[in-house]
Design a protein around this motif. Structure first.
Motif, PDB file in Angstrom:
ATOM      1  N   GLU A  60       0.820  -1.201   0.000  1.00 47.37           N
ATOM      2  CA  GLU A  60       0.000   0.000   0.000  1.00 47.37           C
ATOM      3  C   GLU A  60       0.863   1.263   0.000  1.00 47.37           C
ATOM      4  O   GLU A  60       0.583   2.214  -0.729  1.00 47.37           O
ATOM      5  N   ALA A  61       1.920   1.249   0.816  1.00 51.27           N
ATOM      6  CA  ALA A  61       2.816   2.410   0.866  1.00 51.27           C
ATOM      7  C   ALA A  61       3.443   2.663  -0.505  1.00 51.27           C
ATOM      8  O   ALA A  61       3.512   3.804  -0.973  1.00 51.27           O
ATOM      9  N   VAL A  62       3.879   1.592  -1.153  1.00 48.70           N
ATOM     10  CA  VAL A  62       4.493   1.728  -2.483  1.00 48.70           C
ATOM     11  C   VAL A  62       3.456   2.240  -3.483  1.00 48.70           C
ATOM     12  O   VAL A  62       3.747   3.113  -4.303  1.00 48.70           O
ATOM     13  N   GLU A  63       2.243   1.706  -3.359  1.00 51.54           N
ATOM     14  CA  GLU A  63       1.168   2.111  -4.271  1.00 51.54           C
ATOM     15  C   GLU A  63       0.881   3.613  -4.136  1.00 51.54           C
ATOM     16  O   GLU A  63       0.736   4.324  -5.130  1.00 51.54           O
ATOM     17  N   ARG A  64       0.863   4.090  -2.901  1.00 48.40           N
ATOM     18  CA  ARG A  64       0.619   5.523  -2.675  1.00 48.40           C
ATOM     19  C   ARG A  64       1.755   6.386  -3.212  1.00 48.40           C
ATOM     20  O   ARG A  64       1.535   7.457  -3.752  1.00 48.40           O
ATOM     21  N   MET A  65       2.978   5.870  -3.055  1.00 48.73           N
ATOM     22  CA  MET A  65       4.131   6.594  -3.592  1.00 48.73           C
ATOM     23  C   MET A  65       4.011   6.685  -5.115  1.00 48.73           C
ATOM     24  O   MET A  65       4.248   7.750  -5.706  1.00 48.73           O
ATOM     25  N   ILE A  66       3.622   5.575  -5.730  1.00 46.36           N
ATOM     26  CA  ILE A  66       3.481   5.550  -7.188  1.00 46.36           C
ATOM     27  C   ILE A  66       2.405   6.539  -7.639  1.00 46.36           C
ATOM     28  O   ILE A  66       2.585   7.289  -8.603  1.00 46.36           O
ATOM     29  N   GLN A  67       1.288   6.556  -6.905  1.00 46.51           N
ATOM     30  CA  GLN A  67       0.211   7.488  -7.261  1.00 46.51           C
ATOM     31  C   GLN A  67       0.678   8.930  -7.213  1.00 46.51           C
ATOM     32  O   GLN A  67       0.386   9.722  -8.100  1.00 46.51           O
ATOM     33  N   GLN A  68       1.428   9.236  -6.158  1.00 48.73           N
ATOM     34  CA  GLN A  68       1.920  10.607  -6.036  1.00 48.73           C
ATOM     35  C   GLN A  68       2.871  10.953  -7.173  1.00 48.73           C
ATOM     36  O   GLN A  68       2.783  12.032  -7.758  1.00 48.73           O
ATOM     37  N   ALA A  69       3.748  10.000  -7.492  1.00 51.35           N
ATOM     38  CA  ALA A  69       4.695  10.225  -8.584  1.00 51.35           C
ATOM     39  C   ALA A  69       3.955  10.420  -9.903  1.00 51.35           C
ATOM     40  O   ALA A  69       4.297  11.282 -10.705  1.00 51.35           O
ATOM     41  N   ARG A  70       2.911   9.626 -10.080  1.00 57.77           N
ATOM     42  CA  ARG A  70       2.137   9.712 -11.315  1.00 57.77           C
ATOM     43  C   ARG A  70       1.451  11.074 -11.422  1.00 57.77           C
ATOM     44  O   ARG A  70       1.416  11.673 -12.490  1.00 57.77           O
ATOM     45  N   SER A  71       0.932  11.555 -10.308  1.00 54.91           N
ATOM     46  CA  SER A  71       0.245  12.849 -10.353  1.00 54.91           C
ATOM     47  C   SER A  71       1.211  13.999 -10.629  1.00 54.91           C
ATOM     48  O   SER A  71       0.807  15.073 -11.066  1.00 54.91           O
ATOM     49  N   MET A  72       2.508  13.765 -10.371  1.00 58.02           N
ATOM     50  CA  MET A  72       3.508  14.790 -10.700  1.00 58.02           C
ATOM     51  C   MET A  72       3.881  14.733 -12.177  1.00 58.02           C
ATOM     52  O   MET A  72       4.549  15.616 -12.676  1.00 58.02           O
ATOM     53  N   GLY A  73       3.500  13.651 -12.823  1.00 63.70           N
ATOM     54  CA  GLY A  73       3.837  13.491 -14.234  1.00 63.70           C
ATOM     55  C   GLY A  73       5.067  12.639 -14.467  1.00 63.70           C
ATOM     56  O   GLY A  73       5.636  12.629 -15.556  1.00 63.70           O
ATOM     57  N   ALA A  74       5.486  11.892 -13.453  1.00 62.19           N
ATOM     58  CA  ALA A  74       6.689  11.072 -13.592  1.00 62.19           C
ATOM     59  C   ALA A  74       6.342   9.695 -14.155  1.00 62.19           C
ATOM     60  O   ALA A  74       5.191   9.258 -14.077  1.00 62.19           O
ATOM     61  N   ASN A  75       7.342   9.036 -14.715  1.00 57.73           N
ATOM     62  CA  ASN A  75       7.111   7.661 -15.139  1.00 57.73           C
ATOM     63  C   ASN A  75       8.085   6.685 -14.479  1.00 57.73           C
ATOM     64  O   ASN A  75       8.160   5.521 -14.845  1.00 57.73           O
ATOM     65  N   ALA A  76       8.872   7.180 -13.517  1.00 55.22           N
ATOM     66  CA  ALA A  76       9.748   6.286 -12.760  1.00 55.22           C
ATOM     67  C   ALA A  76      10.033   6.910 -11.396  1.00 55.22           C
ATOM     68  O   ALA A  76       9.950   8.124 -11.227  1.00 55.22           O
ATOM     69  N   VAL A  77      10.356   6.051 -10.436  1.00 55.81           N
ATOM     70  CA  VAL A  77      10.801   6.535  -9.130  1.00 55.81           C
ATOM     71  C   VAL A  77      12.144   5.873  -8.855  1.00 55.81           C
ATOM     72  O   VAL A  77      12.255   4.655  -8.911  1.00 55.81           O
ATOM     73  N   VAL A  78      13.167   6.698  -8.611  1.00 56.36           N
ATOM     74  CA  VAL A  78      14.492   6.127  -8.349  1.00 56.36           C
ATOM     75  C   VAL A  78      14.896   6.389  -6.902  1.00 56.36           C
ATOM     76  O   VAL A  78      14.300   7.218  -6.216  1.00 56.36           O
ATOM     77  N   ASN A  79      15.928   5.634  -6.491  1.00 52.06           N
ATOM     78  CA  ASN A  79      16.480   5.801  -5.136  1.00 52.06           C
ATOM     79  C   ASN A  79      15.427   5.629  -4.038  1.00 52.06           C
ATOM     80  O   ASN A  79      15.380   6.398  -3.087  1.00 52.06           O
TER      81      ASN A  79
END
Lengths: 104, 147
Positions: A60-79
């Motif tokens: 769930e935590a990862v899913e929320r992080m992904i959602q936030q990244a997606r709303s910023m317009g990103a297509n990857a999360v590093v580090n």
């Protein structure tokens, strides 16, 4: 969405940084599960109930992080990094954070 | 008197069951580690320039593992005189190896042969936390699988 815990995405180049994306989740199991885990704790070994709980929580935590990244317009999360803390009896918080980037 | 009997019974049961479980766990760990030999892992690679790599993904593995009653009792005794607490060393060894096995299994299912930048994290959880009874520990391993 590509997720890595290194500073780059291998085979792709980062073209834009968006800053930190984060997600957290606090979960607790019902009393029955706690009781069973307590019993099992007497004899040692893996506590499956808690393993399951933390696994759901982490997803769930990862899913929320992904959602936030997606709303910023990103297509990857590093580090990406994780941290776990027991905040009260029977509940724990899992926190995932990383840098949202755009790669191509 | 009854209480003392109960504690003794728990100690004996904890000793036998706990030891048997630990043995079978180590055995299964050895077998699985042999099977997962094809997946190599390392803890560096954070700033590396990867060439000939096309895909990457986050892989994780974790386990919550508890100490048996006898060993936590023993640990509280050792605590009085201080020194090496071997019963907890073996518990954490089991936890780390199990978490790593699950991480490599995850990587294997994803279809890669290498995991870089593997990190371990340990957290104390469970309702007995902070008490002498000894709680459970969670060991979590994560890394980046590349192929």
């Amino acid at each position: 969405m590509i997720i890595t815990n290194i500073e780059t995405v291998p085979g792709k180049s980062i073209i834009e940084h968006y800053g930190i994306a984060q997600g957290s989740s606090v979960r607790a199991k019902h009393v029955g599960r706690d009781f069973m885990a307590g019993l099992k704790n007497l004899f040692g070994g893996e506590l499956k109930g808690y393993t399951e709980l933390l696994s759901e929580s982490r997803d769930e935590a990862v899913e929320r992080m992904i959602q936030q990244a997606r709303s910023m317009g990103a297509n990857a999360v590093v580090n990406v990094r994780f941290s776990t803390s027991a905040i009260t009896i029977g509940a724990s918080e899992i926190f995932a954070y990383g840098t949202a980037v755009k790669v191509q | 008197m009854i209480q003392l009997g109960l504690i003794l019974a728990l100690l004996v049961a904890g000793y036998f069951l706990g030891t048997a479980r630990e043995k079978s766990h180590f055995k299964s760990l050895r077998e699985r580690e042999q099977n997962l030999n094809v997946i190599s892992w390392r803890s560096n690679g954070k700033k590396e320039k990867f060439e000939n790599i096309r895909e990457s993904a986050l892989v994780m593995g974790h386990v919550v593992i508890g100490q048996d009653y006898f060993k936590s009792f023993l640990a509280s005794l050792i605590n009085i005189v201080g020194g090496r607490v071997g019963v907890y060393e073996s518990l954490l060894d089991r936890g780390r190896r199990e978490a790593l096995c699950r991480l490599r299994q995850d990587a294997k299912e994803w279809g890669c042969t290498e995991v870089v930048n593997v990190r371990f994290e340990t957290a104390l959880i469970g309702q007995n936390q902070g008490k002498q009874k000894g709680g459970a520990v969670e060991v979590f391993a994560y890394g980046t699988a590349v192929k």
